[in-house]
Design an enzyme around this catalytic site. Structure first.
Site, mmCIF file in Angstrom:
data_model
loop_
_atom_site.group_PDB
_atom_site.id
_atom_site.type_symbol
_atom_site.label_atom_id
_atom_site.label_comp_id
_atom_site.label_asym_id
_atom_site.label_seq_id
_atom_site.Cartn_x
_atom_site.Cartn_y
_atom_site.Cartn_z
ATOM 1 N N LYS A 116 -2.347 2.664 1.759
ATOM 2 C CA LYS A 116 -1.753 3.204 0.572
ATOM 3 C C LYS A 116 -2.102 4.121 -0.443
ATOM 4 O O LYS A 116 -1.464 4.760 -0.949
ATOM 5 C CB LYS A 116 -1.046 1.766 -0.284
ATOM 6 C CG LYS A 116 -0.155 1.089 0.663
ATOM 7 C CD LYS A 116 0.685 -0.060 -0.318
ATOM 8 C CE LYS A 116 1.609 -0.688 0.707
ATOM 9 N NZ LYS A 116 1.078 -1.512 1.723
HETATM 10 C C1 LIG Z 1 1.718 -2.025 3.114
HETATM 11 C C2 LIG Z 1 1.014 -2.153 4.308
HETATM 12 C C3 LIG Z 1 1.380 -2.010 5.513
HETATM 13 C C4 LIG Z 1 3.065 -1.797 5.696
HETATM 14 O O1 LIG Z 1 3.452 -0.499 5.466
HETATM 15 P P1 LIG Z 1 4.870 -0.059 5.329
HETATM 16 O O2 LIG Z 1 4.741 1.210 5.179
HETATM 17 O O3 LIG Z 1 5.555 -1.005 4.384
HETATM 18 O O4 LIG Z 1 5.533 -0.556 6.807
HETATM 19 C C5 LIG Z 1 0.742 -2.396 6.702
HETATM 20 N N1 LIG Z 1 -0.601 -2.763 6.449
HETATM 21 C C6 LIG Z 1 -1.140 -2.679 5.135
HETATM 22 C C7 LIG Z 1 -2.689 -3.156 5.041
HETATM 23 C C8 LIG Z 1 -0.461 -2.546 4.094
HETATM 24 O O5 LIG Z 1 -1.128 -2.619 2.938
#
Ligand SMILES: *Cc1c(COP(=O)(O)O)cnc(C)c1O
Length: 515
Positions: A116
């Site tokens: 993120k």
């Molecule tokens: C948020 C997250 C995801 C999922 O991502 P999306 O964009 O919601 O599909 C997968 N893995 C981790 C570690 C995350 O923090």
């Protein structure tokens, strides 16, 4: 020059500038903003971009979507440079080879060790920039102060805090259930010393309670307006935009002979990450299907196999899994893809405006049905169209642990590799998909460093079977273990009243004392 504007998936002929779409987040009619058109890549993109660094590539791609009257070129370059200077790897999102035709794209080299950061480092700087630009036009006493409010079960909170720390005119409050996030996650959030950051542990609560407090504050028109509430959740367009870049980066990092038949595998929750891959493909990045990798919360996998989008039978609740960042009931960004599926299955007649309105109406009727009955059948044409660009796999908790173990024990020439449970869901999906397309080159997106999800990693590699494995020594980076000794700044409150009282006190200029 980009002329792109943005409109709501759920209707209205009105279009917004990039600034407005980013600062608004969710459209007032509940829709998500999407661009009026998908821009064209320059003819010679493949030769022109091949040697670019991540920030340079990011500038080329983002400037296709962001008009210079929203952010002039020099300023956009500066924002991008600052956003990716915080990453530990010079490539920002490096590619690791794990098999003859298999690669993992590591997206976790940012400040909070999960993917993120790639979006939120950028979004934090964009928020601050747009706010400063607005405030420069306003008189003394009219200046806007943004209050970012969010709830987290772990990952998003720390990435948002690191994206917004020390930004002028922004205060950030992140709520989480007291005692229910892991010590590392709490330490990541609460050791950030900046005065504009408030980590709020809500006593006797769970994640749903925290989230409903946030919703209630946003829904209170008076409170919302007084404090100018802002959100940085994954429906914000700027987050999707920033994530398109690493699909192109991965393509260029592959050896040239491997670029012909590429498939991406994406561990998916709210469908943000993989939607960015779909935009990359629509822009013209040569790749085949995108693989949607879900855990046991599999609403997306069921959609791609049936054409029906429906909440699970039974309790209707999220099932807690070893990959908690993908534990969702409904996938918020999926609505964006659904709008395009509605649009592309319309009869080919009418002006672009009429067709856009017809797709908005279709999407609205789907969303109404979903709200009323918990399910909606999008029909055969939509299912087939979706099936041309995506395929989907579901991976159980048991398979997740088996995959972590398998990669750790790998003794081929690519070596042992400790992966986090979200990445393991991706890798298990990749192996199944590869059986159907054995000649492809596979790129699986790795969304977190294994240290962030110690529970699953330690369960997969128990000491009695893996005596030589030591989590603290082999996995935990010193930057994370050192956090626990640092001073924490946590504000403990009770219920919604406590949250509101804290926000109001801070806004009055008081300095509440941390627990
Ligand atoms: C948020 C997250 C995801 C999922 O991502 P999306 O964009 O919601 O599909 C997968 N893995 C981790 C570690 C995350 O923090």
């Amino acid at each position: 020059m980009s002329q792109t504007r943005y409109f709501s998936t759920r209707g209205g002929a009105e279009t917004l500038s990039f600034d407005e779409a980013v600062l608004t987040g969710l459209a007032p009619n509940g829709g998500l903003y999407i661009p009026t058109e998908i821009p064209k890549l320059p003819e010679d993109w493949e030769t022109k971009w091949v040697k670019l660094s991540f920030p340079e590539l990011s500038y080329e791609i983002l400037s296709l979507f962001i008009p210079t009257d929203s952010i002039p070129s020099a300023d956009l370059k500066d924002i991008i440079d600052r956003s990716y200077a915080t990453f530990r790897d010079p490539k920002v999102t490096p590619l690791r080879q794990t098999g003859d035709n298999e690669y993992v794209l590591e997206l976790w080299h940012g400040p909070t060790w999960a993917f993120k950061d790639v979006a939120l480092q950028f979004v934090g700087n964009v928020f601050a920039y747009l706010l400063e630009k607005r405030n420069a036009e306003l008189g003394e006493g009219e200046k806007e102060q943004l209050t970012v409010l969010g709830a987290t079960s772990g990952d998003t909170g720390s990435a948002a805090i690191y994206g917004l720390r020390s930004k002028p005119s922004i205060t950030i409050f992140i709520l989480y259930p007291d005692g229910r996030v892991s010590p590392i996650q709490e330490a990541q959030m609460a050791t950030v010393p900046d005065a504009n950051v408030y980590c709020v542990a809500v006593e006797d609560s769970d994640f749903d309670t925290c989230q409903s407090i946030v919703k209630s504050c946003f829904g209170d028109a008076e409170f919302n307006k007084t404090h100018r509430l802002g959100a940085v959740n994954s429906i914000n367009w700027a987050r999707i935009l920033a994530q398109i870049v690493y699909y192109f980066q991965a393509y260029f990092l592959l050896p040239e002979e491997k670029r012909k038949d590429v498939q991406f595998v994406v561990p998916t929750g709210n469908f943000g990450d993989i939607l960015a891959g779909w935009y990359a493909k629509r822009l013209g990045l040569p790749c085949k299907e995108l693989v949607v990798a879900t855990n046991e919360n599999d609403i997306l996998q069921r959609f791609f196999s049936t054409g029906r989008y429906e909440k699970p039978a039974g309790s209707g609740e999220v099932k807690p899994t070893y990959s908690p960042a993908m534990d969702i009931l409904l996938s918020s960004n999926f609505e964006r893809l659904l709008w395009y599926l509605a649009y592309d299955t319309l009869p080919a007649e009418g002006s672009q405006e009429e067709r856009r309105a017809a797709a908005q109406a279709k999407l609205n009727s789907w969303m109404d049905e979903l709200r009323q009955t918990g399910r909606v059948d999008m029909g055969q044409a939509v299912k087939e169209l979706a099936g041309k660009e995506f395929w989907a796999e579901r991976v159980s908790d048991e398979e997740t642990l088996a995959e972590i173990k398998k990669y750790y024990n790998k003794n081929d020439k690519y070596g042992s590799y400790v992966v986090d449970p979200h990445t393991a869901v991706g890798l298990a999906s990749q192996e199944r998909a590869a059986k159907k397309a054995p000649t492809s080159t596979w790129v699986t997106l790795s969304t977190a460093h294994p240290a962030k999800f110690s529970e699953a990693v330690e369960l997969a590699l128990p000491a009695k079977e893996h005596a030589q494995f030591n989590f603290k020594r082999d996995v935990l980076p010193s930057q994370l273990s050192e956090l626990e000794a640092l001073k924490k700044r946590v504000f403990k409150v009770k219920g919604e009243d406590g949250v509101r009282a804290l926000i109001e006190a801070v806004k009055r200029g008081e300095q509440p004392v941390a627990a």
